[in-house]
Design an enzyme around this catalytic site. Structure first.
Site, PDB file in Angstrom:
ATOM      1  N   GLY A   1       0.162   3.463  -3.631  1.00 19.21           N
ATOM      2  CA  GLY A   1      -0.840   2.406  -3.465  1.00 19.21           C
ATOM      3  C   GLY A   1      -1.880   2.738  -2.405  1.00 19.21           C
ATOM      4  O   GLY A   1      -2.780   1.972  -2.162  1.00 19.21           O
ATOM      5  N   CYS A   2      -1.720   3.888  -1.754  1.00 20.99           N
ATOM      6  CA  CYS A   2      -2.743   4.304  -0.784  1.00 20.99           C
ATOM      7  C   CYS A   2      -3.664   5.307  -1.480  1.00 20.99           C
ATOM      8  O   CYS A   2      -3.192   6.200  -2.167  1.00 20.99           O
ATOM      9  CB  CYS A   2      -2.113   4.997   0.411  1.00 20.99           C
ATOM     10  SG  CYS A   2      -1.110   3.905   1.413  1.00 20.99           S
ATOM     11  N   GLN A   3      -4.966   5.182  -1.259  1.00 28.87           N
ATOM     12  CA  GLN A   3      -5.887   6.156  -1.848  1.00 28.87           C
ATOM     13  C   GLN A   3      -5.864   7.460  -1.078  1.00 28.87           C
ATOM     14  O   GLN A   3      -5.973   8.529  -1.647  1.00 28.87           O
ATOM     15  CB  GLN A   3      -7.305   5.591  -1.878  1.00 28.87           C
ATOM     16  CG  GLN A   3      -7.486   4.674  -3.069  1.00 28.87           C
ATOM     17  CD  GLN A   3      -8.918   4.638  -3.530  1.00 28.87           C
ATOM     18  OE1 GLN A   3      -9.681   5.574  -3.365  1.00 28.87           O
ATOM     19  NE2 GLN A   3      -9.291   3.519  -4.124  1.00 28.87           N
ATOM     20  N   SER A   4      -5.728   7.323   0.258  1.00 24.59           N
ATOM     21  CA  SER A   4      -5.513   8.542   1.014  1.00 24.59           C
ATOM     22  C   SER A   4      -3.995   8.725   1.094  1.00 24.59           C
ATOM     23  O   SER A   4      -3.247   7.821   0.795  1.00 24.59           O
ATOM     24  CB  SER A   4      -6.141   8.429   2.393  1.00 24.59           C
ATOM     25  OG  SER A   4      -5.876   7.158   2.931  1.00 24.59           O
TER      26      SER A   4
END
Lengths: 148, 411
Positions: A58-61
């Site tokens: 769920g984190c883009q990074s």
């Protein structure tokens, strides 16, 4: 070796300290500078834990979170390839690391709202932050179950 | 007379875009995310408002007055689009939801009619996901292969490979006019001619082209062309598929429903003719009329002046961005349009974008729906500043100052 974050404060005291620190900063760029500074001070995660299984979904990074269980307390180490994300991770780790699973499960994390971050984070970051908090609670629940 | 809009003309035109006049985090908004979507002038908003207030009705169906007015406006919009892209006839213009739907329509219908095992489809390595995934899906379904024209380190297509890639197995070539992530303007006419030389039809993704330069489908001799309304100052949810009649007639319908039929019995349906064959259901009537208003607005300024003004702004931006230490541009093609993609030292593009946002500057960060492009450069994404004619030199200066401040924090 990873340095451990052991806290003498309660979760509530740690949150209050962050809220107080941010209260002095009115400009958003200054707040972000502070967040990034916190990221730089985050104890490094052991490289061997930077594996796909430790990536927060769920984190883009990319965010890696590792949990150790020592003397009844959960010790979190983490890292990210993006500095602001790493700073946010550091805030969460500094509040929750070094506490018992029970304390973590019972904690009410309000500091993100209180420092006005939630409404200013881009949706993807704020989702990532929620995913991370959820993952930490999962660890706490799992270790709490193991204990009993 | 200069073909470049003067700063006072730009100032005057900005009054058509009330959204631009606002503060974000206490700073004047600097909107540099026009390749994602452009802002809408009052002239478009008023048309939408008038439609719903004055003549909202379903089209092609009713015998009543309002339905006739709405139908006339909807079909007039089709004519405006046909004129804008220089189509031979109005019925070659199909209203879609956007570029993505247009490509899905062609991939699906063309694939159904013409693809079989062993065939192949050719795209380029700089396509938006919307010009990759629909082809992957239909190729998988039909047992066909997807082949890719590579690009070099500057973001220029390696056309020396074109001849060998366009072999006997190729049924269609689909590629972009202007890259949304690298801003490369491809030599479209040359590529289309090469494909036609081997009797291969071409789909052109013009989503990042039609708002920046004059595009004539007849001059390009392109078989299919798609673009989105919202990237050319029109509403979201409306887009265009242009297809040569000879091709559209040969394709099966995309979706079934109302409007796309001539007669329906429970045993057999006779499909309607172009363009209705591809417009099942109630279309986005307001969107179509709004898009026509947007194209008229662009024409009122003049596409030539818009092109020259944006080119001058790009030149200024590229020159000014040199002042930012450790800034490296991703995509260095000589012929670029509309956008500059870059990275700030080792900083993650999200960090750079977020610190720009907090200074009121809107840019896009990430992979720009072009993950293969980012993989080729070995980067997680870029920061992309993209321009419209309403952007000013002052906004470029704000971007440069914003980046310098972000660099002090991040590097």
């Amino acid at each position: 070796m990873a340095t451990e974050h052991i806290s003498n404060q309660t979760i509530e005291e740690a949150q209050q300290e962050i809220i107080d620190e941010f209260a002095f900063l009115t400009d958003w760029m200054d707040k972000y500078e502070m967040i990034i500074q916190m990221g730089k001070e985050l104890p490094a995660i052991d490289e061997k834990y930077k594996v796909p299984e430790n990536l927060i979904k769920g984190c883009q990074s990319q965010v890696w979170l590792h949990a150790d269980f020592k003397e009844g307390k959960l010790i979190f180490t983490a890292d990210s390839d993006a500095l602001i994300t790493k700073g946010l991770v550091a805030l969460v780790v500094s509040v929750l690391s070094g506490h018992t699973p029970k304390e973590i499960i019972a904690s009410d994390l309000h500091f993100v709202d209180d420092i006005g971050l939630k409404s200013h984070l881009s949706p993807t970051r704020s989702n990532g932050l929620l995913s991370m908090l959820k993952q930490i609670k999962h660890y706490a629940i799992a270790f709490n179950t193991l204990q009993h | 007379m200069s073909t470049i809009l003067s700063s006072s003309e730009i100032k005057e035109l900005r009054r058509d875009f009330p959204i631009l006049n606002q503060k974000v985090y206490g700073h004047p908004l600097v909107y540099l995310d026009n390749a994602a979507t452009t802002q809408k002038p009052s002239q478009v908003l008023e048309v939408l408002d008038n439609y719903y207030k004055g003549f909202n009705a379903n089209v092609h169906r009713g015998v009543h007055h309002l339905s006739q007015v709405a139908t006339d406006a909807y079909e007039e919009a089709r004519k405006t689009v046909a004129d804008y892209i220089d189509a031979g006839e109005d019925h070659e213009v199909i209203f879609t939801r956007g570029t993505t739907e247009g490509i899905n329509l062609v991939a699906s219908c063309f694939g159904k009619a013409f693809l079989k095992p062993g065939d192949s489809v050719v795209i380029t390595a700089m396509e938006h996901h919307s010009n990759i995934v629909p082809w992957q899906m239909i190729c998988e379904e039909k047992g066909a292969t997807l082949k890719v024209i590579p690009f070099d380190e500057n973001g220029v297509l390696q056309l020396d490979k074109l001849d060998s890639l366009l072999d006997d197995s190729v049924r269609i070539l689909a590629f972009t006019y202007v890259s949304n992530s690298l801003a490369t303007v491809n030599p479209v006419k040359e590529i289309i001619a090469a494909a036609h030389n081997k009797n291969i039809p071409v789909l052109l993704d013009a989503a990042q082209a039609v708002q920046h330069m004059a595009v004539s489908v007849r001059e390009l001799d392109v078989d299919f062309m798609v673009f989105s309304g919202h990237k050319i100052y029109g509403p979201t949810g409306i887009g265009i598929l242009y297809g040569k009649r000879e091709w559209l007639d040969k394709l099966p319908p995309y979706q079934g429903g109302g409007d796309m039929i001539k007669t329906v019995t429970l045993e057999k349906t006779i499909y309607n003719e172009l363009p209705f064959k591809f417009e099942a259901g109630t279309p986005d009537i307001a969107g179509a009329i709004g898009l026509a208003a947007a194209l008229k607005y662009v024409n009122s300024i003049g596409l030539g002046r818009i092109h020259d003004t944006e080119a001058a702004l790009m030149d200024y931006a590229m020159e000014q961005l040199q002042k930012v230490d450790q800034l490296r541009m991703i995509g260095q093609a000589k012929n670029r349009s509309g956008a500059i993609s870059f990275l700030l030292g080792s900083a993650h593009p999200f960090d750079t974008g977020e610190l720009l946002d907090k200074q009121g500057i809107a840019v896009r960060t990430g992979h720009h729906c072009c993950q293969p492009v980012m993989d080729i450069f070995g980067i997680p994404g870029t920061v992309r500043a993209s321009f419209a004619f309403y952007n000013t030199a002052g906004e470029i200066d704000a971007l440069v100052a914003g980046l310098q401040r972000a660099a002090r924090i991040l590097l």
